[in-house]
Design an enzyme around this catalytic site. Structure first.
Site, PDB file in Angstrom:
ATOM      1  N   LYS A 200      36.660 -18.969  68.623  1.00  0.00           N
ATOM      2  CA  LYS A 200      35.945 -18.545  67.434  1.00  0.00           C
ATOM      3  C   LYS A 200      35.906 -17.354  67.690  1.00  0.00           C
ATOM      4  CE  LYS A 200      31.458 -17.326  66.289  1.00  0.00           C
ATOM      5  NZ  LYS A 200      29.935 -17.172  66.651  1.00  0.00           N
ATOM      6  N   GLU A 206      40.276 -19.445  78.955  1.00  0.00           N
ATOM      7  CA  GLU A 206      41.448 -21.463  78.691  1.00  0.00           C
ATOM      8  C   GLU A 206      42.257 -21.362  77.671  1.00  0.00           C
ATOM      9  OE1 GLU A 206      37.908 -20.249  79.279  1.00  0.00           O
ATOM     10  OE2 GLU A 206      36.711 -21.813  80.409  1.00  0.00           O
ATOM     11  N   GLY A 260      29.022 -20.836  68.019  1.00  0.00           N
ATOM     12  CA  GLY A 260      30.614 -22.520  68.299  1.00  0.00           C
ATOM     13  C   GLY A 260      30.073 -23.807  68.416  1.00  0.00           C
ATOM     14  N   ARG A 261      28.742 -23.528  68.860  1.00  0.00           N
ATOM     15  CA  ARG A 261      28.235 -25.512  69.295  1.00  0.00           C
ATOM     16  C   ARG A 261      27.855 -25.582  67.926  1.00  0.00           C
ATOM     17  NH1 ARG A 261      25.530 -21.101  72.298  1.00  0.00           N
ATOM     18  NH2 ARG A 261      23.740 -20.920  70.932  1.00  0.00           N
ATOM     19  N   GLU A 346      22.950 -25.154  75.704  1.00  0.00           N
ATOM     20  CA  GLU A 346      23.817 -24.122  75.431  1.00  0.00           C
ATOM     21  C   GLU A 346      22.169 -23.273  74.675  1.00  0.00           C
ATOM     22  OE1 GLU A 346      27.694 -22.554  73.814  1.00  0.00           O
ATOM     23  OE2 GLU A 346      27.419 -22.640  76.005  1.00  0.00           O
ATOM     24  N   HIS A 377      25.470 -51.011  83.792  1.00  0.00           N
ATOM     25  CA  HIS A 377      25.727 -51.474  84.540  1.00  0.00           C
ATOM     26  C   HIS A 377      25.535 -50.248  85.825  1.00  0.00           C
ATOM     27  CE1 HIS A 377      25.861 -55.025  83.299  1.00  0.00           C
ATOM     28  NE2 HIS A 377      25.861 -54.591  81.937  1.00  0.00           N
ATOM     29  N   LYS A 506      31.934 -15.465  83.633  1.00  0.00           N
ATOM     30  CA  LYS A 506      32.723 -15.587  83.228  1.00  0.00           C
ATOM     31  C   LYS A 506      33.883 -13.947  83.813  1.00  0.00           C
ATOM     32  CE  LYS A 506      32.969 -16.803  78.368  1.00  0.00           C
ATOM     33  NZ  LYS A 506      32.374 -16.769  76.709  1.00  0.00           N
TER      34      LYS A 506
HETATM   35  O1  LIG Z   1      35.053 -21.116  70.319  1.00  0.00           O
HETATM   36  P1  LIG Z   1      35.832 -19.355  71.498  1.00  0.00           P
HETATM   37  O2  LIG Z   1      35.132 -17.736  71.140  1.00  0.00           O
HETATM   38  O3  LIG Z   1      36.570 -19.460  72.116  1.00  0.00           O
HETATM   39  O4  LIG Z   1      34.336 -20.022  72.669  1.00  0.00           O
HETATM   40  C1  LIG Z   1      34.583 -21.246  72.917  1.00  0.00           C
HETATM   41  C2  LIG Z   1      33.188 -21.435  74.254  1.00  0.00           C
HETATM   42  O5  LIG Z   1      33.234 -20.412  74.732  1.00  0.00           O
HETATM   43  C3  LIG Z   1      31.742 -19.615  75.091  1.00  0.00           C
HETATM   44  O6  LIG Z   1      31.670 -19.321  76.484  1.00  0.00           O
HETATM   45  C4  LIG Z   1      30.765 -20.256  74.479  1.00  0.00           C
HETATM   46  O7  LIG Z   1      29.787 -20.506  75.971  1.00  0.00           O
HETATM   47  C5  LIG Z   1      30.556 -21.136  73.959  1.00  0.00           C
HETATM   48  O8  LIG Z   1      29.382 -20.940  73.108  1.00  0.00           O
HETATM   49  C6  LIG Z   1      31.994 -21.583  73.137  1.00  0.00           C
HETATM   50  O9  LIG Z   1      31.971 -22.287  71.754  1.00  0.00           O
END
Ligand SMILES: O=P(O)(O)OC[C@H]1O[C@H](O)[C@H](O)[C@@H](O)[C@@H]1O
Length: 541
Positions: A200, A206, A260-261, A346, A377, A506
Site C-alpha cells: 500500500k 520487508e 491494508g487488512r 490489528e 490432536h 519499526k
Molecule cells: O502494504 P504495506 O504498505 O506494505 O503494509 C504492509 C503491512 O505493514 C504494516 O506494518 C501494517 O501493520 C499492516 O497493516 C500492513 O498491511
C-alpha cells in the site's frame, strides 16, 4: 453502556446462563431459537451462554453504542478512521450494485471499476499467454511480494480456492528473512516468473528488500531490460512504484481509504485473480457484497455479523474470556486463522477509546486457531479441560470438492460436530466412573482415575455451516468477519482502522540496523539489548 454491561452480568448470574448443558436439557427448541441463516450460510450460536434476556440486552447495547449509526457512516464514506483522517470503504471495492459512493463529494466507483477491469485485462493476458516473459516464454509462476495485508489475504484466499486455481502457480514471499525469498526463487525459472510487488505504502522495508532481491534475480539471469516484462506492482503510492522501474500499464492502484487488512478486494487481490480468473474473482466480490447488504439491512436477530460481534463482545467483556479459537473444518482455510489474526487483532488490539481515554474493560481478544481435525490432536486438550474458557468458532462445508472421497468428508463433518457437542455436554464424574467400572475397573481405582476423565462441559462454541467453499462463499465469510470486527470495535469504543501499535518496533529496527551492522555502538540502548547485540556480533561469521 457500562450500566448495560452490569445488567448483562446480573442476567448471567440470575439465569445461570453459562450452564449451556442445562439450557439444552430444558429447551428442545434451543437450536431453532438461537441460530440464524443467510442463504446457505447457517450460524448456530445455541451452544453459547445466551438466552432471550441476554440477547435483548446485547441488542440494547448495540443501540446505545451507536453501531447502526457508525455502520452507515462507514458505508457512506465518512472519515471514521479519524486518527488518520480517512474514510473506510473496503465495501466500495465490492459494491457490485455500483451505486455512487462519495468521498469528499466525488464518486469513487468509476475509479474502482476501472482498476478491476485493468486487473482483468492483465490477469487474462498472463493466463492466456498473450503477455509473456522477456524471452517469449509463457508465465508459469507468479510470486507476490508483500507483507501483512499485502500478503495474508492473497495467500489465504488462493489456498482456500485451490479447486478454482487454473492459472499459473502462485507463491508468496513476505518475511524479510532472506530464507523466504531464497527458498522460493530456488524452485523458479526466471524466464517464466512474474513478480507482483504489493505494498500500500511502497515503503515497507520487508517488501522493498525482497523486491530488490527479486529484481536482482531477473536482472542477473535475463539482463536489466527484462525487468519490465517480469514485474507488476500494486500500491497507493504510484510515484514510488514508477521510481522502481515498473511500466505504468503494470501498476494497479488503490486508495488510502482501503486499510491494508481490508485490501484483498482491491488490486491487492491481483495474484488471486490471476490464479482463479477474473470471473471467479468477480464472484468472490459478489459474495462479500451480498454480506454487506445483509449486514446493512437485516434486523439484529437475523444479522449474522451483528450477532457474531455482539456475542464476541459478550464473551470478552461480560464473561471475561481472553481469547477465541478459529477452527475451520476445511483444510483449504488453513491460513484463515492467520488472516483473522491480522484483521481482528490489528483492528481491535487497542487500549484507548475514541475520546483518547483508556478502554473500560477489555478490547479485542487473542485470536488463534488451526484447521480441524489437525488441531484436535494438538491443542484441543486445553480447550476441553484447561482452566481457561476459550470460545470456539467452527466452520464446515456440507460438501467438499472430492466426490470420490465422500467418506473422508463424512468423517470431517462427524468430527466437527462431535467437538462442539463434547465441549457443550462434557462428561460428569458419574459418567466417567461408570465408563471405567463397566470396563472392569474396581471402585477404588475408578474413583482415583475418574476426575482426570471429567469434562466440565458448558464450553461455548459457534458453528458455521455452508454448502461448499466457492469464491462467493469465501467472499461472504471474510466480509462476515470484517463486519464482526467492526461491531466489536464500535462497542469497545475504539478506532478499529488505524494501527499505531506496529510503528514503534519499526522505528527501533531502523535505529538498530547500523548497530547490528557494527557501524554504530549500542550505547544508549538498554542493557538487555546491548547484551544481545554483543552476543550476536560475537557469533557473526
Ligand atoms: O502494504 P504495506 O504498505 O506494505 O503494509 C504492509 C503491512 O505493514 C504494516 O506494518 C501494517 O501493520 C499492516 O497493516 C500492513 O498491511
Amino acid at each position: 453502556m457500562q450500566a448495560i454491561i452490569q445488567d448483562l452480568k446480573s442476567a448471567v448470574a440470575k439465569s445461570n446462563a453459562t450452564n449451556i448443558r442445562a439450557a439444552f436439557a430444558a429447551d428442545p427448541d434451543r437450536f431453532e431459537r438461537f441460530s440464524a441463516s443467510f442463504d446457505d450460510l447457517l450460524m448456530d450460536y445455541s451452544k453459547t451462554a445466551v438466552n432471550d434476556e441476554i440477547l435483548l440486552l446485547l441488542e440494547r447495547l448495540a443501540e446505545v453504542g451507536g453501531v447502526v449509526k457508525k455502520r452507515e457512516e462507514m458505508f457512506s464514506g465518512s472519515p471514521i478512521n479519524f486518527t488518520e483522517g480517512r474514510a473506510v470503504l473496503h465495501t466500495a471495492l465490492r459494491n457490485r450494485s455500483n451505486t455512487p459512493v462519495l468521498v469528499d463529494g466525488t464518486d469513487v466507483m468509476p475509479d474502482v471499476n476501472a482498476v478491476i477491469s485493468a486487473m482483468g485485462v492483465f490477469a487474462d493476458g498472463i493466463r492466456s499467454g498473450a503477455l509473456r516473459g522477456a524471452t517469449g516464454k509463457q508465465i508459469t509462476d507468479v510470486v507476490n511480494i508483500g507483507i501483512g495485508g499485502s500478503d495474508l489475504g492473497p495467500v489465504m484466499a488462493t489456498l482456500a480456492l485451490a479447486p478454482y486455481h487454473d492459472g499459473p502457480r502462485a507463491h508468496f514471499v513476505s518475511n524479510v528473512d532472506g530464507a523466504h525469498v531464497a527458498d522460493t526463487l530456488r524452485l523458479l525459472d526466471a524466464e517464466t516468473t512474474l513478480f507482483i510487488i504489493a505494498s500500500k505504502t511502497f515503503t515497507t522495508i520487508e517488501t522493498m528488500t525482497n523486491a530488490a532481491s527479486a529484481r536482482a534475480f531477473i536482472a542477473e539471469k535475463l539482463g536489466e531490460t527484462a525487468v519490465r516484462h517480469h514485474f507488476a506492482a500494486v500500491s497507493t503510492a504510484l510515484d514510488k512504484v514508477a521510481a522502481f522501474g515498473i511500466e505504468s500499464d503494470r501498476i494497479f492502484g488503490f486508495w488510502d481509504w482501503v486499510g491494508g487488512r481490508y485490501s484483498i478486494w482491491s488490486a491487492i487481490g491481483l495474484p488471486l485473480m490471476i490464479a482463479i480468473g477474473p470471473e471467479n474473482f468477480g464472484k468472490f466480490l459478489d459474495g462479500a457484497h451480498a454480506m454487506d447488504r445483509h449486514f446493512r439491512t437485516a434486523p439484529a436477530r437475523q444479522n449474522l455479523p451483528m450477532l457474531l460481534g455482539l456475542i464476541g463482545f459478550y464473551h470478552r467483556n461480560v464473561l471475561g474470556y481472553p481469547s477465541r479459537a478459529i477452527l475451520p473444518y476445511d483444510q483449504r482455510l488453513l491460513r484463515f486463522p492467520a488472516y483473522l489474526q491480522q484483521l481482528d487483532m490489528e483492528s481491535n488490539g487497542k487500549g484507548v477509546t475514541v475520546d483518547g481515554k483508556p478502554v473500560e474493560g477489555n478490547s479485542g481478544p487473542v485470536v488463534w486457531g488451526e484447521p480441524g481435525t489437525n488441531g484436535q490432536h494438538a491443542f484441543y486438550q486445553l480447550i476441553h479441560q484447561g482452566t481457561s474458557i476459550i470460545p470456539a468458532e467452527f466452520m464446515i462445508a456440507a460438501n467438499g470438492f472430492e466426490p470420490h472421497l465422500r467418506h473422508q468428508h463424512e468423517l470431517l463433518i462427524a468430527n466437527c460436530l462431535a467437538q462442539s457437542e463434547a465441549l457443550m455436554k462434557g462428561r460428569t464424574f458419574a459418567e466417567a466412573k461408570d465408563q471405567l467400572t463397566s470396563k472392569g475397573m474396581d471402585e477404588k481405582q475408578a474413583d482415583f482415575i475418574a476426575p482426570h476423565r471429567v469434562f466440565t462441559g458448558n464450553r461455548p462454541s459457534i458453528t458455521f455451516v455452508y454448502d461448499r467453499l466457492t469464491p462467493f462463499a469465501l467472499g461472504r465469510l471474510i466480509a462476515l468477519y470484517e463486519h464482526r470486527v467492526f461491531v466489536e470495535g464500535v462497542l469497545f469504543r475504539i478506532n478499529s482502522f488505524d494501527q499505531w501499535g506496529v510503528e514503534l518496533g519499526k522505528e527501533l529496527a531502523t535505529g538498530l540496523l547500523p548497530v547490528v551492522q557494527g557501524k554504530k555502538s549500542a550505547e544508549g540502548h538498554d542493557s538487555s539489548t546491548q547484551g544481545l547485540v554483543a552476543a550476536l556480533l560475537a557469533e557473526r561469521a
